[in-house]
Design a protein around this motif. Structure first.
Motif, PDB file in Angstrom:
ATOM      1  N   THR A 188      -4.565  14.289   2.685  1.00 50.67           N
ATOM      2  CA  THR A 188      -4.872  15.677   2.376  1.00 50.67           C
ATOM      3  C   THR A 188      -4.917  16.486   3.663  1.00 50.67           C
ATOM      4  OG1 THR A 188      -7.271  15.366   2.541  1.00 50.67           O
ATOM      5  CG2 THR A 188      -6.256  14.956   0.394  1.00 50.67           C
ATOM      6  N   ALA A 189      -4.540  17.761   3.580  1.00 51.84           N
ATOM      7  CA  ALA A 189      -4.593  18.627   4.749  1.00 51.84           C
ATOM      8  C   ALA A 189      -6.047  18.851   5.139  1.00 51.84           C
ATOM      9  CB  ALA A 189      -3.905  19.958   4.460  1.00 51.84           C
ATOM     10  N   ARG A 190      -6.341  18.751   6.411  1.00 53.36           N
ATOM     11  CA  ARG A 190      -7.709  18.948   6.885  1.00 53.36           C
ATOM     12  C   ARG A 190      -8.182  20.346   6.479  1.00 53.36           C
ATOM     13  NH1 ARG A 190     -10.305  15.763  10.280  1.00 53.36           N
ATOM     14  NH2 ARG A 190      -8.360  14.765  10.960  1.00 53.36           N
ATOM     15  N   GLY A 191      -9.359  20.397   5.870  1.00 53.97           N
ATOM     16  CA  GLY A 191      -9.902  21.666   5.416  1.00 53.97           C
ATOM     17  C   GLY A 191      -9.575  21.961   3.969  1.00 53.97           C
ATOM     18  N   LEU A 210       0.848  -1.196   0.000  1.00 47.67           N
ATOM     19  CA  LEU A 210       0.000   0.000   0.000  1.00 47.67           C
ATOM     20  C   LEU A 210       0.880   1.241   0.000  1.00 47.67           C
ATOM     21  CD1 LEU A 210      -3.252   0.602   1.961  1.00 47.67           C
ATOM     22  CD2 LEU A 210      -1.387   2.254   2.225  1.00 47.67           C
ATOM     23  N   VAL A 211       0.367   2.295  -0.627  1.00 43.77           N
ATOM     24  CA  VAL A 211       1.071   3.571  -0.689  1.00 43.77           C
ATOM     25  C   VAL A 211       0.229   4.638   0.009  1.00 43.77           C
ATOM     26  CG1 VAL A 211       2.007   5.379  -2.188  1.00 43.77           C
ATOM     27  CG2 VAL A 211       2.186   2.967  -2.871  1.00 43.77           C
ATOM     28  N   LEU A 212       0.839   5.337   0.969  1.00 44.08           N
ATOM     29  CA  LEU A 212       0.239   6.532   1.568  1.00 44.08           C
ATOM     30  C   LEU A 212       0.839   7.734   0.854  1.00 44.08           C
ATOM     31  CD1 LEU A 212       0.433   5.594   5.345  1.00 44.08           C
ATOM     32  CD2 LEU A 212      -1.668   6.105   4.102  1.00 44.08           C
ATOM     33  N   LEU A 213       0.020   8.529   0.206  1.00 37.93           N
ATOM     34  CA  LEU A 213       0.508   9.562  -0.704  1.00 37.93           C
ATOM     35  C   LEU A 213      -0.033  10.937  -0.325  1.00 37.93           C
ATOM     36  CD1 LEU A 213       1.872  10.527  -3.331  1.00 37.93           C
ATOM     37  CD2 LEU A 213      -0.156   9.707  -4.574  1.00 37.93           C
ATOM     38  N   ASP A 214       0.868  11.851   0.043  1.00 36.87           N
ATOM     39  CA  ASP A 214       0.469  13.210   0.380  1.00 36.87           C
ATOM     40  C   ASP A 214       0.204  13.987  -0.911  1.00 36.87           C
ATOM     41  OD1 ASP A 214      -0.055  15.433   1.952  1.00 36.87           O
ATOM     42  OD2 ASP A 214       2.032  16.077   1.985  1.00 36.87           O
ATOM     43  N   VAL A 215      -0.813  14.836  -0.884  1.00 38.02           N
ATOM     44  CA  VAL A 215      -1.136  15.644  -2.062  1.00 38.02           C
ATOM     45  C   VAL A 215      -0.068  16.702  -2.300  1.00 38.02           C
ATOM     46  CG1 VAL A 215      -2.762  17.320  -3.016  1.00 38.02           C
ATOM     47  CG2 VAL A 215      -3.624  15.251  -1.922  1.00 38.02           C
ATOM     48  N   GLY A 267      -8.322  12.923  -6.923  1.00 37.72           N
ATOM     49  CA  GLY A 267      -7.576  11.729  -6.536  1.00 37.72           C
ATOM     50  C   GLY A 267      -8.390  10.468  -6.726  1.00 37.72           C
ATOM     51  N   LEU A 268      -9.642  10.486  -6.317  1.00 36.46           N
ATOM     52  CA  LEU A 268     -10.510   9.318  -6.486  1.00 36.46           C
ATOM     53  C   LEU A 268     -10.747   9.032  -7.962  1.00 36.46           C
ATOM     54  CD1 LEU A 268     -13.075  10.046  -3.642  1.00 36.46           C
ATOM     55  CD2 LEU A 268     -11.364   8.227  -3.657  1.00 36.46           C
ATOM     56  N   GLU A 269     -10.926  10.081  -8.747  1.00 34.28           N
ATOM     57  CA  GLU A 269     -11.145   9.893 -10.183  1.00 34.28           C
ATOM     58  C   GLU A 269      -9.933   9.261 -10.853  1.00 34.28           C
ATOM     59  OE1 GLU A 269     -14.305  13.486 -11.181  1.00 34.28           O
ATOM     60  OE2 GLU A 269     -12.154  13.842 -11.408  1.00 34.28           O
ATOM     61  N   LEU A 270      -8.751   9.549 -10.333  1.00 38.19           N
ATOM     62  CA  LEU A 270      -7.526   8.981 -10.909  1.00 38.19           C
ATOM     63  C   LEU A 270      -7.223   7.588 -10.375  1.00 38.19           C
ATOM     64  CD1 LEU A 270      -5.188  12.111 -10.914  1.00 38.19           C
ATOM     65  CD2 LEU A 270      -6.211  10.985 -12.884  1.00 38.19           C
ATOM     66  N   GLY A 271      -8.029   7.108  -9.416  1.00 46.33           N
ATOM     67  CA  GLY A 271      -7.862   5.729  -8.980  1.00 46.33           C
ATOM     68  C   GLY A 271      -7.374   5.539  -7.573  1.00 46.33           C
ATOM     69  N   ALA A 272      -7.356   6.599  -6.742  1.00 50.75           N
ATOM     70  CA  ALA A 272      -7.021   6.400  -5.325  1.00 50.75           C
ATOM     71  C   ALA A 272      -8.095   5.531  -4.677  1.00 50.75           C
ATOM     72  CB  ALA A 272      -6.917   7.737  -4.609  1.00 50.75           C
ATOM     73  N   ASP A 273      -7.687   4.685  -3.748  1.00 45.08           N
ATOM     74  CA  ASP A 273      -8.636   3.776  -3.102  1.00 45.08           C
ATOM     75  C   ASP A 273      -9.342   4.416  -1.913  1.00 45.08           C
ATOM     76  OD1 ASP A 273      -8.194   1.090  -4.526  1.00 45.08           O
ATOM     77  OD2 ASP A 273      -6.164   1.762  -4.076  1.00 45.08           O
ATOM     78  N   ASP A 274      -8.716   5.414  -1.304  1.00 47.24           N
ATOM     79  CA  ASP A 274      -9.335   6.093  -0.174  1.00 47.24           C
ATOM     80  C   ASP A 274      -8.527   7.363   0.084  1.00 47.24           C
ATOM     81  OD1 ASP A 274     -11.065   6.632   1.888  1.00 47.24           O
ATOM     82  OD2 ASP A 274     -10.619   4.821   3.039  1.00 47.24           O
ATOM     83  N   TYR A 275      -9.016   8.198   0.984  1.00 43.55           N
ATOM     84  CA  TYR A 275      -8.266   9.381   1.375  1.00 43.55           C
ATOM     85  C   TYR A 275      -8.411   9.587   2.873  1.00 43.55           C
ATOM     86  CZ  TYR A 275     -12.792  11.758   1.285  1.00 43.55           C
ATOM     87  OH  TYR A 275     -14.088  12.106   1.514  1.00 43.55           O
ATOM     88  N   LEU A 276      -7.469  10.309   3.441  1.00 43.40           N
ATOM     89  CA  LEU A 276      -7.444  10.541   4.879  1.00 43.40           C
ATOM     90  C   LEU A 276      -6.939  11.958   5.122  1.00 43.40           C
ATOM     91  CD1 LEU A 276      -7.908   9.050   7.601  1.00 43.40           C
ATOM     92  CD2 LEU A 276      -5.504   8.381   7.518  1.00 43.40           C
ATOM     93  N   ALA A 277      -7.642  12.703   5.969  1.00 43.92           N
ATOM     94  CA  ALA A 277      -7.243  14.078   6.261  1.00 43.92           C
ATOM     95  C   ALA A 277      -6.154  14.106   7.338  1.00 43.92           C
ATOM     96  CB  ALA A 277      -8.450  14.895   6.712  1.00 43.92           C
ATOM     97  N   LYS A 278      -5.172  14.986   7.152  1.00 52.01           N
ATOM     98  CA  LYS A 278      -4.117  15.196   8.147  1.00 52.01           C
ATOM     99  C   LYS A 278      -4.431  16.447   8.961  1.00 52.01           C
ATOM    100  CE  LYS A 278      -0.438  15.567   5.637  1.00 52.01           C
ATOM    101  NZ  LYS A 278       0.981  15.642   5.257  1.00 52.01           N
ATOM    102  N   PRO A 279      -4.070  16.496  10.230  1.00 51.06           N
ATOM    103  CA  PRO A 279      -3.496  15.383  10.994  1.00 51.06           C
ATOM    104  C   PRO A 279      -4.561  14.341  11.308  1.00 51.06           C
ATOM    105  CG  PRO A 279      -3.887  17.253  12.427  1.00 51.06           C
ATOM    106  CD  PRO A 279      -4.204  17.724  11.042  1.00 51.06           C
ATOM    107  N   CYS A 280      -4.152  13.078  11.314  1.00 48.30           N
ATOM    108  CA  CYS A 280      -5.107  11.999  11.540  1.00 48.30           C
ATOM    109  C   CYS A 280      -4.792  11.295  12.855  1.00 48.30           C
ATOM    110  CB  CYS A 280      -5.077  10.992  10.395  1.00 48.30           C
ATOM    111  SG  CYS A 280      -3.460  10.291  10.064  1.00 48.30           S
ATOM    112  N   PHE A 281      -5.831  10.756  13.463  1.00 48.98           N
ATOM    113  CA  PHE A 281      -5.631   9.979  14.671  1.00 48.98           C
ATOM    114  C   PHE A 281      -4.983   8.648  14.302  1.00 48.98           C
ATOM    115  CE2 PHE A 281      -9.329  12.657  15.812  1.00 48.98           C
ATOM    116  CZ  PHE A 281      -8.771  13.303  16.903  1.00 48.98           C
TER     117      PHE A 281
END
Length: 232
Positions: free
Chosen positions: A84-87, A53-58, A96-110
């Motif tokens: 992605t930065a929160r907000g 798996l790849v965690l990828l910052d925008v 990102g989803l349109e290009l094929g990302a499987d999910d996204y997560l806002a930073k900072p994350c728990f």
């Protein structure tokens, strides 16, 4: 001591402190994090076949995360979770989803949320029992090999698109609700105004249209969800 069955994760982010924190937290959970600080290096590593798996910052120096994802998706279906930065504007997440990302997560994350998201994505790709092929007309989905084809032509799908297609093929004429698809394909409940599942379905629809010449498509049932449609 590292576990023998450790899962390799690639973090593409120029925040060295974040990489160290993630590595320290995830290693006891069975994940080993390799960090890359630039998009160019990240692309090469993501395509190496080493990582589950790849965690990828925008936001990255050099080429940004969206371009990294574009290059990776041109050659690989490795699972990708965007950071992605929160907000941030939702437009970046949708792209990102349109290009094929499987999910996204806002930073900072728990940390526990990060761990839950990683496990949810990986549950869809690892330790799957060998099962027979299922088909709809000339469309065939090999669940053991995780491949899809239309006749002799391979159809390249991301992890999430494959899972959605499997769900829709099993559903037949039954409408699959957005909530059910989100829970089964993304491993999480759908929140109000969450368009993630719609974007993944849209990507899958376009690929099926191109591969099958519109002989098989995905019908939208307004206000409910989706079902597979066959012509003729």
């Amino acid at each position: 001591m590292c576990r023998a069955d450790v899962i390799e994760i690639l973090l593409i982010d120029d925040d060295a402190q974040l990489g160290a924190l993630m590595g320290d937290y995830l290693l006891p959970q069975g994940f080993r994090v390799t960090a890359s600080a630039t998009g160019e290096e990240g692309v090469d590593l993501a395509l190496s076949g080493r990582f589950a798996l790849v965690l990828l910052d925008v936001m990255l120096p050099g080429i940004d995360g969206i371009e990294v994802l574009r290059r990776v998706r041109a050659r690989s279906a490795v699972a990708v979770v965007m950071l992605t930065a929160r907000g941030d504007d939702d437009v970046e997440r949708v792209i990102g989803l349109e290009l094929g990302a499987d999910d996204y997560l806002a930073k900072p994350c728990f940390p526990r949320e990060l761990l839950a998201r990683l496990r949810a994505v990986l549950r869809r790709t690892r330790d799957l029992p060998a099962q027979p092929m299922i088909s709809a007309g000339r469309l065939r989905l090999d669940k053991a090999r995780r491949t899809t084809s239309w006749g002799d032509q391979q159809v390249a799908l991301t992890v999430t698109e494959f899972n959605l297609l499997e769900l829709l093929m099993h559903g037949g004429d039954t409408v699959s609700t957005r909530d059910a698809l989100c829970l089964a394909a993304l491993g999480r409940s759908r929140h109000p105004y969450d368009r993630s599942i719609d974007v993944h379905v849209s990507n899958l629809r376009l690929k099926l249209d191109r591969a099958t010449g519109r002989n098989i498509g995905i019908e939208t049932v307004r206000g409910v969800g989706y079902r597979l449609r066959m012509e003729g």
